[in-house]
Design a protein around this motif. Structure first.
Motif, mmCIF file in Angstrom:
data_model
loop_
_atom_site.group_PDB
_atom_site.id
_atom_site.type_symbol
_atom_site.label_atom_id
_atom_site.label_comp_id
_atom_site.label_asym_id
_atom_site.label_seq_id
_atom_site.Cartn_x
_atom_site.Cartn_y
_atom_site.Cartn_z
ATOM 1 N N ARG A 252 94.709 61.937 -2.619
ATOM 2 C CA ARG A 252 94.181 62.087 -1.257
ATOM 3 C C ARG A 252 95.014 63.090 -0.463
ATOM 4 N NH1 ARG A 252 95.579 59.304 3.377
ATOM 5 N NH2 ARG A 252 94.025 59.288 5.052
ATOM 6 N N ARG A 253 96.351 62.967 -0.537
ATOM 7 C CA ARG A 253 97.214 63.908 0.181
ATOM 8 C C ARG A 253 97.019 65.330 -0.328
ATOM 9 N NH1 ARG A 253 100.930 59.687 -0.251
ATOM 10 N NH2 ARG A 253 101.965 60.649 -2.028
ATOM 11 N N SER A 254 96.848 65.481 -1.644
ATOM 12 C CA SER A 254 96.650 66.810 -2.227
ATOM 13 C C SER A 254 95.354 67.445 -1.728
ATOM 14 C CB SER A 254 96.625 66.700 -3.759
ATOM 15 O OG SER A 254 96.400 67.950 -4.340
ATOM 16 N N TYR A 256 93.787 66.755 1.134
ATOM 17 C CA TYR A 256 93.970 67.103 2.547
ATOM 18 C C TYR A 256 94.822 68.364 2.695
ATOM 19 C CZ TYR A 256 91.762 63.158 4.927
ATOM 20 O OH TYR A 256 90.845 62.274 5.442
ATOM 21 N N ASP A 257 95.874 68.488 1.878
ATOM 22 C CA ASP A 257 96.729 69.681 1.941
ATOM 23 C C ASP A 257 95.948 70.942 1.589
ATOM 24 O OD1 ASP A 257 98.899 68.198 2.706
ATOM 25 O OD2 ASP A 257 99.743 68.018 0.694
ATOM 26 N N ASP A 281 98.662 64.685 10.253
ATOM 27 C CA ASP A 281 99.178 63.332 10.425
ATOM 28 C C ASP A 281 97.993 62.378 10.500
ATOM 29 O OD1 ASP A 281 100.211 60.881 11.510
ATOM 30 O OD2 ASP A 281 101.986 61.983 12.169
ATOM 31 N N SER A 282 97.858 61.532 9.461
ATOM 32 C CA SER A 282 96.705 60.631 9.399
ATOM 33 C C SER A 282 96.780 59.531 10.452
ATOM 34 C CB SER A 282 96.605 60.002 8.001
ATOM 35 O OG SER A 282 97.786 59.299 7.690
#
Length: 446
Positions: A252-254, A256-257, A281-282
């Motif tokens: 998920r972070r990847s 979003y990045d 920032d989630s």
């Protein structure tokens, strides 16, 4: 040639039964590697010290060397074999030796990290604190390769390769580091990675033994065998769930990045502007972008805010920090990153910060001229009414007979069609421009 013959030929290439060693020899070999005493135990202690040194000085080569000489694979494969052939005497012996080896390894690593003067967590050590589903897959395929190599004649370098790939030693050393320094999360993360490797190497061994049809010991009570198999499955499922959740977070972070990088490149890129930091920032539902050089206009920022939804960032607010605010924001961002990083990463961050500062210095003269333009436009009307247009630019002059270059500000002056400037007015205009733009060297073109 029909389809059945084709499948038979393909299957003949993949079958391993003709390469199998004698089953009794295989069982005897694995059983012999289960016991930890004497030389085996000292080799384990030395391997732990070597791996701890490798993690401490961030040396991949040293860590690999420790994994090659470590005897930890023996009891782990022994537990998988014991479950596969229903030998609970072997299982108890393997589990006991595995427990002893694990405790000794963690205590040895803890002692090392208590006495070492280098107490900082390096990147190689930190990499063993956050296991994911990929570690499960590595352990599964590594265990499958290991039992296959042990059961066949052409072993080659498979077992050392499995020891390196599954990396049993570094997590134990990291767990010892966590205990020595009081970082409980490091200990839990590293020990969980070690537990993943243990469970799935054993599970692969168990599956391999069953597929190669090893003879099982018969129980008087057949329900005991079923209970043991059910317990193995439950342990495997419980082990994999946390790593699966961690992997979902990483993926998920990847995503979003990647979306954020595309957003910045597409929506906020412009000539003369350098985006030096961006993040999301989630919790606060915000996207923060720090830029230097030519300022991004309010209209561009408003359009970019609306387009966030196209990058799966709908509902996030866009915060563009630029101008004078960007300097303090950059310093704050860099200091936060540096405080969370290892020594090697800190050095990289400092080098990157120096490059960013150098780039900002280079962009500053261009941005300053652009900011001066509206102020000069108002002033020139009152001082020199004959001037209809005035252009300012940074110029680099390459000299013909030398490799040297000269930097200066070029001012292009356009006059009204019938207007003229006297020699005195030209000198005054040049002096005023030079003082106004604070240029060491100025060339005026009429």
């Amino acid at each position: 040639m029909n389809i059945k013959n084709i499948f038979d030929q393909i299957r003949s290439h993949f079958t391993v039964m003709q390469d199998m060693e004698d089953e009794r020899e295989i069982v005897a070999q694995i059983t012999g590697g289960v016991t930890f005493r004497g030389a085996n135990l000292w080799v384990l202690v030395f391997a732990i010290f070597i791996a701890s040194l490798g993690l401490n000085v961030n040396s991949t080569a040293v860590i690999i060397g420790a994994m090659l000489i470590s005897p930890l694979m023996g009891p782990i494969i022994g537990m998988g074999l014991a479950i596969g052939i229903n030998d609970f005497g072997l299982l108890r012996r393997a589990a006991k030796n595995f427990g002893i080896a694990t405790v000794i390894s963690i205590l040895t690593a803890m002692v090392y990290f208590l006495v070492t003067p280098l107490g900082e967590a390096q990147s190689e050590l930190l990499a063993r604190t956050s296991p994911t589903i990929y570690d499960v897959l590595i352990a599964t395929f590594g265990g499958a390769a290991g039992i296959l190599a042990l059961c066949t004649k052409g072993k080659g370098n498979v077992i050392p390769g499995v020891a390196i790939a599954t990396a049993l030693m570094p997590p134990l050393c990291t767990a010892g580091y966590g205990l020595a320094t009081g970082h409980l999360l490091y200990f839990l993360g590293a020990f969980y990675l070690f537990f993943i490797n243990t469970v799935f190497i054993s599970l692969s061994t168990y599956v391999g033994v069953r597929l190669m049809r090893f003879h099982r010991k018969e129980f008087i009570d057949s329900s005991q065998a079923k209970r043991s198999q059910r317990a193995v499955m439950i342990i495997a499922i419980v082990t994999v769930i946390p790593s699966l959740l961690m992997t979902v977070g990483i993926v998920r972070r990847s995503i979003y990045d990647n979306n954020l990088r595309r957003f910045v490149k597409t929506e906020l890129s412009q000539t003369g502007t350098q985006v030096i930091s961006s993040g999301w920032d989630s919790d606060l539902k915000s996207v923060d972008v720090v830029a230097v050089g030519r300022e991004i206009s309010d209209s561009t920022i408003k359009v970019a805010q609306k387009n966030l939804v196209h990058y799966s960032l709908g509902g996030y607010s866009l915060n563009v920090i630029q101008g004078e605010k960007s300097d303090s924001a950059l310093i704050l961002s860099r200091s936060r990153q540096i405080s969370r990083s290892s020594a090697e990463d800190r050095q990289k961050m400092l080098e990157m910060s120096a490059k960013m500062a150098e780039m900002a210095d280079r962009l500053e003269p261009y941005a300053r001229l652009e900011q001066l333009a509206p102020e000069i436009q108002a002033e020139v009307k009152g001082l020199f009414p004959q001037v209809s247009a005035l252009g300012l630019a940074r110029m680099v002059q390459v000299l013909r007979d030398t490799t040297a270059t000269r930097h200066y500000v070029a001012a292009t002056v356009s006059l009204d069609s019938k207007a003229r400037l006297t020699a005195e007015e030209r000198v005054r205009l040049r002096q005023w421009l030079k003082a106004r733009v604070k240029a060491d060297s100025l060339v005026v073109y009429y």
